[in-house]
Structure formats: C-alpha cells, structure tokens
Scaffold this active site. Structure first.
Site, PDB file in Angstrom:
ATOM      1  N   GLY A 197       0.770  -1.229   0.000  1.00  5.04           N
ATOM      2  CA  GLY A 197       0.000   0.000   0.000  1.00  5.04           C
ATOM      3  C   GLY A 197       0.808   1.290   0.000  1.00  5.04           C
ATOM      4  N   ASP A 198       2.086   1.228   0.399  1.00  5.32           N
ATOM      5  CA  ASP A 198       2.932   2.427   0.420  1.00  5.32           C
ATOM      6  C   ASP A 198       4.332   2.023  -0.019  1.00  5.32           C
ATOM      7  OD1 ASP A 198       3.719   5.030   0.778  1.00  5.32           O
ATOM      8  OD2 ASP A 198       3.692   4.988   2.960  1.00  5.32           O
ATOM      9  N   LEU A 199       4.391   1.371  -1.182  1.00  2.00           N
ATOM     10  CA  LEU A 199       5.614   0.660  -1.602  1.00  2.00           C
ATOM     11  C   LEU A 199       6.531   1.575  -2.412  1.00  2.00           C
ATOM     12  CD1 LEU A 199       6.655  -2.235  -1.141  1.00  2.00           C
ATOM     13  CD2 LEU A 199       5.946  -2.751  -3.465  1.00  2.00           C
TER      14      LEU A 199
END
Length: 292
Positions: A197-199
């Site tokens: 999700g926040d890669l």
C-alpha cells in the site's frame, strides 16, 4: 537527540523481561514517528513511537500481521512484532531489528509476486480494509466494496479530493476525473490481493542473506497493480525487481494507463500533506488521465 521517556522505556524492559539496555540509538529518516535501535545483551530491536493523535502504530501492527500470512520467507520478510504498547496515550511498537544492505532485488521482486498470488488465493470477498488506517499522516478510511472501481473511487480517490482546498479543483473537474477513471478501469480485471500500500524505495530493503524486506505498510485488499504502480512513482527499484515480479505476476494489457491512475491517489495524498510542487503534479495527472 530525542530520548525515550523513562516511563516508556521501563515498560518496554518490563514487557521483554530485560534489565537496562546496553545502548539506545535514535534512528533518523522518518518524519511521522520517532524511532530508535535498542540493544540488549542478546538481541536488538527497533522501536517506533507515535505521540500524534490517531492509532497509527496499531494500524501498522494490523498490516504487518496480515502481510505475514502470505509470505514465502525464503524470499520476502516483514519485521516481526515483539510487542505493542500504549503508555499515557503514546503508542509504542517494538519490532525485530533487521540488518540490511544495498543489494540485488531479485528476491524482493519474486517475494512480492508470491505474496500477491498467495493472498489472492484467500478469496477475500471484497476490496478495502476492516479498520481505519493511514497513508502517511492522512486518513485511509476503512470499509468494503465488492466492486474494485467503486472501492478505488469511493474509499481512496474521493476522500483525497475532499481534503483539497475548495478552490483548487472545481466540482465539474472532480466529477470528470472520477468518470474517466471508471471508464479506463472498466475493461480491467483486477487481481485482488493484500497489498503493501505504500511501496516506495524508503519502505523496502534487502537483508544480509539477500531476502527482500518490506515495512511501514498501509495495507488494504486491492488490485495488486497498485503496489507495482507506486514502485514507479519515485523510482530506485532495479530491473531485476520487475523481471522477477513479472515472472510470478505477468503484465496485463493497459498497465501503463492504470499506473498513472493508481499513482494519482498518492499524488493527491502528497499534495494534501505537503502542498507545493505536488499541487502542480495533481494538475498534470488530471490532464494525463482526462486525455486517456
């Protein structure tokens, strides 16, 4: 250098059954939480501390626990949770310490692909996430949608658009952009997976044994392409990462356009958190999406 308050450090030592630490070193780099390396005689740990309003670290704990269910530990790991505490309304998340190096990203790519495939087999009935979360410092709202397009627009894009200053985008433009996103995604069959999700490159690494590491997640059940899209937003992912990921999860037609659409979420979020040049990027993304 910021010190850990004694009452919090004492509680951590009590939970671990340890005496005084051998060393405590502040870890710099993040701008949301304070963090330290705490070293005892036989082990060292990574401590994150959140004094902001909001249960940031409880959300992170949930994400890490869920991601662990779908990993092939030969290729990819996430930090193990040692304990989660609240002391005087301050959140403390203690994780295992992982030594990392700048190295080949082959196993990182392969392991992420395996995580996406394995979580897809779980047959999660809906897109979304069961608890309230965060993307950076912005709320990432909980909820479920059976339909991917409704999930992406209703639970991700609309909340970000709502935060923007009223005069920044006219209602007509907001409606046009949502309509265009829907039309572009209509022909796509998403692979529903639990995503990091926040890669971006600041949230990944490689262990001394060359295994991939992912951390600081903002997970949800989504089209697995949202993770790959974000890896391209700020760069620094190597060719072998993509080569090995796509051996596991083949590239689908139209992914270039979806990369822009999926990263629009993160550009909106950065504009809402930081303003400045990200506001100009929002306008650029809108022009690109409306021209699709």
């Amino acid at each position: 250098m910021q010190k850990i308050p004694h009452i919090e450090l004492n509680e951590i030592c009590y939970q671990l059954g340890e005496g005084s630490p051998k060393s405590i070193k502040q870890v710099l780099g993040g701008d949301i939480h304070e963090s330290w390396q705490i070293k005892f005689k036989n082990a060292k740990f990574f401590l994150k501390r959140n004094a902001r309003e909001g249960r940031f670290l409880e959300f992170e704990k949930s994400c890490l626990n869920n991601l662990q269910k779908y990993l092939n530990y030969e290729n990819l790991i996430v930090p193990k949770i040692i304990t989660y505490l609240e002391v005087n309304n301050v959140e403390l998340l203690l994780l295992e310490w992982i030594d990392m190096k700048n190295s080949d990203q082959e196993k990182l790519g392969r392991g992420l692909g395996e995580m996406h495939i394995e979580s897809n087999k779980f047959n999660q009935p809906s897109f979304g996430y069961p608890i309230h979360g965060f993307i950076g410092t912005t709320n990432q709202i909980k909820g479920w949608e059976k339909d991917w397009i409704k999930c992406f627009i209703n639970l991700r894009i609309e909340p970000q658009l709502a935060i923007l200053e009223k005069d920044f985008l006219e209602i007509d433009i907001k409606n046009k952009i949502k309509s265009k996103i829907e039309s572009v995604l209509l022909d796509h069959e998403p692979m529903k997976s639990l995503v990091h999700g926040d890669l971006w490159s600041g949230n990944i690494g490689v262990t001394l044994m060359n295994k991939g590491v992912i951390f600081d997640p903002a997970s949800w059940w989504a089209d697995c392409e949202v993770d790959i899209a974000m890896t391209r937003l700020f760069g620094n992912f190597r060719n072998e990462f993509y080569e090995n990921y796509h051996k596991i999860v083949p590239i689908k037609k139209g992914s270039e356009r979806r990369t822009i659409i999926y990263n629009f979420y993160h550009i909106l979020n950065h504009a809402n958190m930081f303003g400045g040049s990200y506001c100009h990027q929002v306008q650029s993304y809108i022009r690109n999406i409306l021209s699709m």
